[in-house]
Design an enzyme around this catalytic site. Structure first.
Site, PDB file in Angstrom:
ATOM      1  N   THR A  87     -11.251  61.466  79.176  1.00 32.43           N
ATOM      2  CA  THR A  87     -12.592  61.977  78.865  1.00 32.43           C
ATOM      3  C   THR A  87     -12.541  63.259  78.030  1.00 32.43           C
ATOM      4  OG1 THR A  87     -14.503  63.013  79.952  1.00 32.43           O
ATOM      5  CG2 THR A  87     -12.457  63.074  81.172  1.00 32.43           C
ATOM      6  N   ASP A  88     -13.582  63.475  77.253  1.00 36.87           N
ATOM      7  CA  ASP A  88     -13.672  64.738  76.496  1.00 36.87           C
ATOM      8  C   ASP A  88     -13.810  65.939  77.431  1.00 36.87           C
ATOM      9  OD1 ASP A  88     -16.296  64.284  77.363  1.00 36.87           O
ATOM     10  OD2 ASP A  88     -17.202  64.362  75.368  1.00 36.87           O
ATOM     11  N   GLU A  89     -14.168  65.684  78.695  1.00 37.16           N
ATOM     12  CA  GLU A  89     -14.368  66.807  79.630  1.00 37.16           C
ATOM     13  C   GLU A  89     -13.083  67.579  79.893  1.00 37.16           C
ATOM     14  OE1 GLU A  89     -16.861  66.295  82.999  1.00 37.16           O
ATOM     15  OE2 GLU A  89     -18.200  64.943  81.963  1.00 37.16           O
ATOM     16  N   TYR A 111     -13.598  67.181  88.837  1.00 35.35           N
ATOM     17  CA  TYR A 111     -13.407  65.876  88.162  1.00 35.35           C
ATOM     18  C   TYR A 111     -12.562  66.048  86.907  1.00 35.35           C
ATOM     19  CZ  TYR A 111     -14.423  62.218  84.766  1.00 35.35           C
ATOM     20  OH  TYR A 111     -14.295  61.256  83.786  1.00 35.35           O
ATOM     21  N   LYS A 131      -8.754  64.694  85.839  1.00 32.74           N
ATOM     22  CA  LYS A 131      -8.447  63.855  84.667  1.00 32.74           C
ATOM     23  C   LYS A 131      -7.417  64.557  83.773  1.00 32.74           C
ATOM     24  CE  LYS A 131     -10.061  60.420  83.646  1.00 32.74           C
ATOM     25  NZ  LYS A 131      -9.735  59.011  84.011  1.00 32.74           N
TER      26      LYS A 131
HETATM   27  P1  NAD Z   1     -16.979  54.036  87.503  1.00 32.01           P
HETATM   28  O1  NAD Z   1     -17.113  55.068  88.567  1.00 32.01           O
HETATM   29  O2  NAD Z   1     -18.190  53.257  87.107  1.00 32.01           O
HETATM   30  O3  NAD Z   1     -15.864  52.968  87.915  1.00 32.01           O
HETATM   31  C1  NAD Z   1     -14.646  53.330  88.507  1.00 32.01           C
HETATM   32  C2  NAD Z   1     -13.993  52.059  89.043  1.00 32.01           C
HETATM   33  O4  NAD Z   1     -12.709  52.418  89.581  1.00 32.01           O
HETATM   34  C3  NAD Z   1     -14.776  51.395  90.179  1.00 32.01           C
HETATM   35  O5  NAD Z   1     -14.830  50.002  89.980  1.00 32.01           O
HETATM   36  C4  NAD Z   1     -13.988  51.755  91.426  1.00 32.01           C
HETATM   37  O6  NAD Z   1     -14.110  50.797  92.466  1.00 32.01           O
HETATM   38  C5  NAD Z   1     -12.569  51.805  90.860  1.00 32.01           C
HETATM   39  N1  NAD Z   1     -11.665  52.634  91.663  1.00 32.01           N
HETATM   40  C6  NAD Z   1     -11.880  53.903  92.105  1.00 32.01           C
HETATM   41  N2  NAD Z   1     -10.826  54.337  92.813  1.00 32.01           N
HETATM   42  C7  NAD Z   1      -9.916  53.334  92.791  1.00 32.01           C
HETATM   43  C8  NAD Z   1      -8.598  53.189  93.345  1.00 32.01           C
HETATM   44  N3  NAD Z   1      -8.038  54.165  94.064  1.00 32.01           N
HETATM   45  N4  NAD Z   1      -7.933  52.028  93.138  1.00 32.01           N
HETATM   46  C9  NAD Z   1      -8.521  51.017  92.439  1.00 32.01           C
HETATM   47  N5  NAD Z   1      -9.754  51.094  91.908  1.00 32.01           N
HETATM   48  C10 NAD Z   1     -10.433  52.245  92.070  1.00 32.01           C
HETATM   49  O7  NAD Z   1     -16.342  54.804  86.280  1.00 32.01           O
HETATM   50  P2  NAD Z   1     -16.597  54.604  84.704  1.00 32.01           P
HETATM   51  O8  NAD Z   1     -17.752  55.428  84.294  1.00 32.01           O
HETATM   52  O9  NAD Z   1     -16.555  53.160  84.393  1.00 32.01           O
HETATM   53  O10 NAD Z   1     -15.281  55.330  84.138  1.00 32.01           O
HETATM   54  C11 NAD Z   1     -14.072  54.602  83.976  1.00 32.01           C
HETATM   55  C12 NAD Z   1     -13.010  55.517  83.409  1.00 32.01           C
HETATM   56  O11 NAD Z   1     -13.432  56.034  82.158  1.00 32.01           O
HETATM   57  C13 NAD Z   1     -12.711  56.734  84.274  1.00 32.01           C
HETATM   58  O12 NAD Z   1     -11.329  56.956  84.252  1.00 32.01           O
HETATM   59  C14 NAD Z   1     -13.465  57.870  83.608  1.00 32.01           C
HETATM   60  O13 NAD Z   1     -12.826  59.090  83.837  1.00 32.01           O
HETATM   61  C15 NAD Z   1     -13.382  57.453  82.164  1.00 32.01           C
HETATM   62  N6  NAD Z   1     -14.467  57.923  81.291  1.00 32.01           N
HETATM   63  C16 NAD Z   1     -15.767  57.720  81.641  1.00 32.01           C
HETATM   64  C17 NAD Z   1     -16.794  58.091  80.768  1.00 32.01           C
HETATM   65  C18 NAD Z   1     -18.242  57.856  81.093  1.00 32.01           C
HETATM   66  O14 NAD Z   1     -19.110  58.282  80.341  1.00 32.01           O
HETATM   67  N7  NAD Z   1     -18.582  57.154  82.162  1.00 32.01           N
HETATM   68  C19 NAD Z   1     -16.466  58.692  79.540  1.00 32.01           C
HETATM   69  C20 NAD Z   1     -15.106  58.899  79.231  1.00 32.01           C
HETATM   70  C21 NAD Z   1     -14.132  58.492  80.109  1.00 32.01           C
HETATM   71  O1  DAU Z   2     -18.168  63.249  78.784  1.00 32.40           O
HETATM   72  C1  DAU Z   2     -17.631  62.156  79.472  1.00 32.40           C
HETATM   73  C2  DAU Z   2     -18.086  62.191  80.903  1.00 32.40           C
HETATM   74  O2  DAU Z   2     -19.457  61.833  80.918  1.00 32.40           O
HETATM   75  C3  DAU Z   2     -17.274  61.271  81.802  1.00 32.40           C
HETATM   76  O3  DAU Z   2     -15.951  61.715  81.841  1.00 32.40           O
HETATM   77  C4  DAU Z   2     -17.864  61.233  83.223  1.00 32.40           C
HETATM   78  O4  DAU Z   2     -17.166  60.281  84.008  1.00 32.40           O
HETATM   79  C5  DAU Z   2     -19.314  60.836  83.123  1.00 32.40           C
HETATM   80  O5  DAU Z   2     -19.907  60.844  84.403  1.00 32.40           O
HETATM   81  C6  DAU Z   2     -20.070  61.773  82.185  1.00 32.40           C
HETATM   82  O6  DAU Z   2     -20.137  63.108  82.760  1.00 32.40           O
HETATM   83  P1  DAU Z   2     -21.452  64.013  82.650  1.00 32.40           P
HETATM   84  O7  DAU Z   2     -21.419  65.020  83.712  1.00 32.40           O
HETATM   85  O8  DAU Z   2     -21.650  64.491  81.254  1.00 32.40           O
HETATM   86  O9  DAU Z   2     -22.567  62.852  82.927  1.00 32.40           O
HETATM   87  P2  DAU Z   2     -23.881  62.846  83.819  1.00 32.40           P
HETATM   88  O10 DAU Z   2     -24.594  61.566  83.531  1.00 32.40           O
HETATM   89  O11 DAU Z   2     -23.610  63.183  85.242  1.00 32.40           O
HETATM   90  O12 DAU Z   2     -24.729  64.047  83.211  1.00 32.40           O
HETATM   91  C7  DAU Z   2     -25.076  64.087  81.827  1.00 32.40           C
HETATM   92  C8  DAU Z   2     -25.789  65.398  81.570  1.00 32.40           C
HETATM   93  O13 DAU Z   2     -27.073  65.366  82.231  1.00 32.40           O
HETATM   94  C9  DAU Z   2     -25.085  66.612  82.136  1.00 32.40           C
HETATM   95  O14 DAU Z   2     -25.291  67.717  81.274  1.00 32.40           O
HETATM   96  C10 DAU Z   2     -25.774  66.861  83.478  1.00 32.40           C
HETATM   97  C11 DAU Z   2     -27.193  66.392  83.214  1.00 32.40           C
HETATM   98  N1  DAU Z   2     -27.907  65.796  84.365  1.00 32.40           N
HETATM   99  C12 DAU Z   2     -27.289  64.814  85.066  1.00 32.40           C
HETATM  100  C13 DAU Z   2     -27.914  64.193  86.121  1.00 32.40           C
HETATM  101  C14 DAU Z   2     -27.227  63.102  86.914  1.00 32.40           C
HETATM  102  C15 DAU Z   2     -29.196  66.201  84.673  1.00 32.40           C
HETATM  103  O15 DAU Z   2     -29.765  67.087  84.007  1.00 32.40           O
HETATM  104  N2  DAU Z   2     -29.828  65.583  85.701  1.00 32.40           N
HETATM  105  C16 DAU Z   2     -29.236  64.597  86.468  1.00 32.40           C
HETATM  106  O16 DAU Z   2     -29.880  64.099  87.427  1.00 32.40           O
END
Ligand code: NAD
Ligand code: DAU
Length: 357
Positions: free
Chosen positions: A136-138, A161, A165
């Site tokens: 992630t960019d985070e 988190y 990562k």
């Molecule tokens: P998600 O929370 O929707 O899904 C995570 C999945 O991993 C689930 O199916 C969960 O059951 C499984 N899991 C968790 N712990 C586990 C374990 N110990 N063993 C096996 N399976 C396990 O997450 P997502 O949003 O789909 O993110 C997927 C990946 O992409 C993550 O690594 C996250 O850091 C990365 N990522 C997410 C975003 C985003 O915007 N959501 C952006 C950049 C990177």
């Molecule tokens: O940038 C990549 C990341 O994006 C991933 O690595 C994470 O797994 C993914 O969850 C996401 O993280 P964020 O914290 O950016 O996403 P989130 O949807 O939780 O929040 C997006 C923005 O909105 C953030 O600035 C917080 C804000 N927010 C979020 C929620 C849930 C609110 O203002 N209100 C809310 O209720």
């Protein structure tokens, strides 16, 4: 040289991005076996993958990436030649209230997966191998009003988190540097699209608007996120897996920065139209709440390395992607209801006769 995998292990494939990746990868690679290893936490939902039931090239294994024996058995048994590692705890707010599981899954789990992958790769059972860490960019921390994260930006994670990562990314780097293992690492910006768990901003907004519930905006609402459609993320991952040089790191993003409050207003307005509510009605649900501790101010990804080296670019415009996403949620209210009520967990029991984790 293009790497053509024959049998991949996707971890976390029942989650948001993993399930979208499996759908698009299997459509593009019909000869490749896909094994999905997922322990089905609250975020893992097998209903995301019902369309693949009966597909002889798809196999689901319920299990933890931290289970050494299970992982070793899957790697050897399926002759895995690529691991695409999504499995993680992914929600920043949860990492603030309960960081331990983030370290266990994201750091220790990744290390176990890496170690078993190293032994498997060194066993010579498969002619070539890749380990792709989805990150992630985070991990780069927070930007001010200007500038972009490049792959050279120092890691400066601010939440439990993102720290977990970043820890995993460094382990991946260490396995390449120390053992010469053919690892890859991608770092993507915020994803949106179908199957997104409604604890994250965009699906939470859609769900709350439909149900006329308050829309919580953290702090002043001026934090900036850089949004990419999940299927564009999936295509970028496939590109990196096949074409990137072992040891490389690639940022993934689509140059699509939005202030949170602007996204909130946009989703409100698009749903005014679709739900036939008066213009501006949904905006009255906006409620400013206490800020997230350590809330990163701005993310913005420079993905030019991916474009220049490997020719990848996103295919969705945000206008099209956000409209389609809203329409998907409206058409899949049963999915949302089951996810928010927890009823989706019964699916595993019905299909596989066991209990979800
Ligand atoms: P998600 O929370 O929707 O899904 C995570 C999945 O991993 C689930 O199916 C969960 O059951 C499984 N899991 C968790 N712990 C586990 C374990 N110990 N063993 C096996 N399976 C396990 O997450 P997502 O949003 O789909 O993110 C997927 C990946 O992409 C993550 O690594 C996250 O850091 C990365 N990522 C997410 C975003 C985003 O915007 N959501 C952006 C950049 C990177
Ligand atoms: O940038 C990549 C990341 O994006 C991933 O690595 C994470 O797994 C993914 O969850 C996401 O993280 P964020 O914290 O950016 O996403 P989130 O949807 O939780 O929040 C997006 C923005 O909105 C953030 O600035 C917080 C804000 N927010 C979020 C929620 C849930 C609110 O203002 N209100 C809310 O209720």
């Amino acid at each position: 040289m293009i790497f053509v995998p024959e049998s991949i292990l996707v971890t976390g494939g029942a989650g948001f991005i993993g399930s979208n990746f499996i759908h698009s990868f299997m459509a593009n690679n019909q000869r490749c076996m896909v094994t999905n290893l997922d322990c089905l936490t609250y975020a893992g939902n097998l209903e995301n993958l019902t369309a693949l039931e009966g597909n002889p090239n798809y196999r689901f294994v319920k299990g933890d990436i931290g289970d050494t024996e299970l992982v070793a058995g899957v790697l050897a048994g399926q002759k895995i030649d690529a691991v695409v590692h999504f499995a993680a705890e992914s929600h920043v707010d949860r990492s603030i209230t309960g960081p331990e599981i983030f370290i266990r899954t994201n750091v220790l789990g990744t290390q176990i997966l890496l170690e078993e992958s190293r032994k498997h790769w060194q066993s010579g059972l498969v002619p070539d191998f890749r380990f792709l860490q989805i990150s992630t960019d985070e991990v780069y921390g927070s930007l001010g009003d200007t500038g972009y994260f490049t792959e050279e930006t120092p890691l400066a994670a601010n939440s439990p988190y993102s720290a977990s990562k970043a820890g995993a990314d460094l382990l991946v780097r260490a396995y390449h540097e120390t053992f010469g293992m053919p690892t890859l690492n991608t770092r993507c910006s915020n994803n949106y699209g179908p199957y997104h768990f409604p604890e994250k901003l965009i699906p939470l907004l859609i769900h709350n608007i439909i149900n006329k519930k308050p829309l919580p905006v953290y702090g002043d609402g001026l934090n900036v996120r850089d949004w990419l459609h999940v299927r564009d993320h999936a295509s970028a991952i496939e590109t990196v897996l096949k074409a990137a040089a072992p040891g490389s790191v690639y940022n993934i993003g689509g140059n699509n920065e939005w202030k949170n409050i602007d996204i909130v207003n946009l989703v409100c307005d698009l749903l005014d139209e679709r739900l036939e509510r008066a213009e501006g009605e949904n905006r009255t649900l906006i409620t400013y709440v206490k800020d997230r501790p350590g809330h990163d101010r701005r993310y913005a990804i420079d993905a030019s390395r991916l474009k220049n080296d490997l020719g990848w670019s996103p295919s969705f415009t945000f206008e099209q992607g956000i409209a389609e996403t809203i329409d998907w949620y409206l058409a899949n209210q049963k999915w949302v209801e089951e996810v928010t009520s927890g009823a989706y967990r019964d699916y595993y029991k019905k299909q596989y006769g066991g209990g979800a984790a």
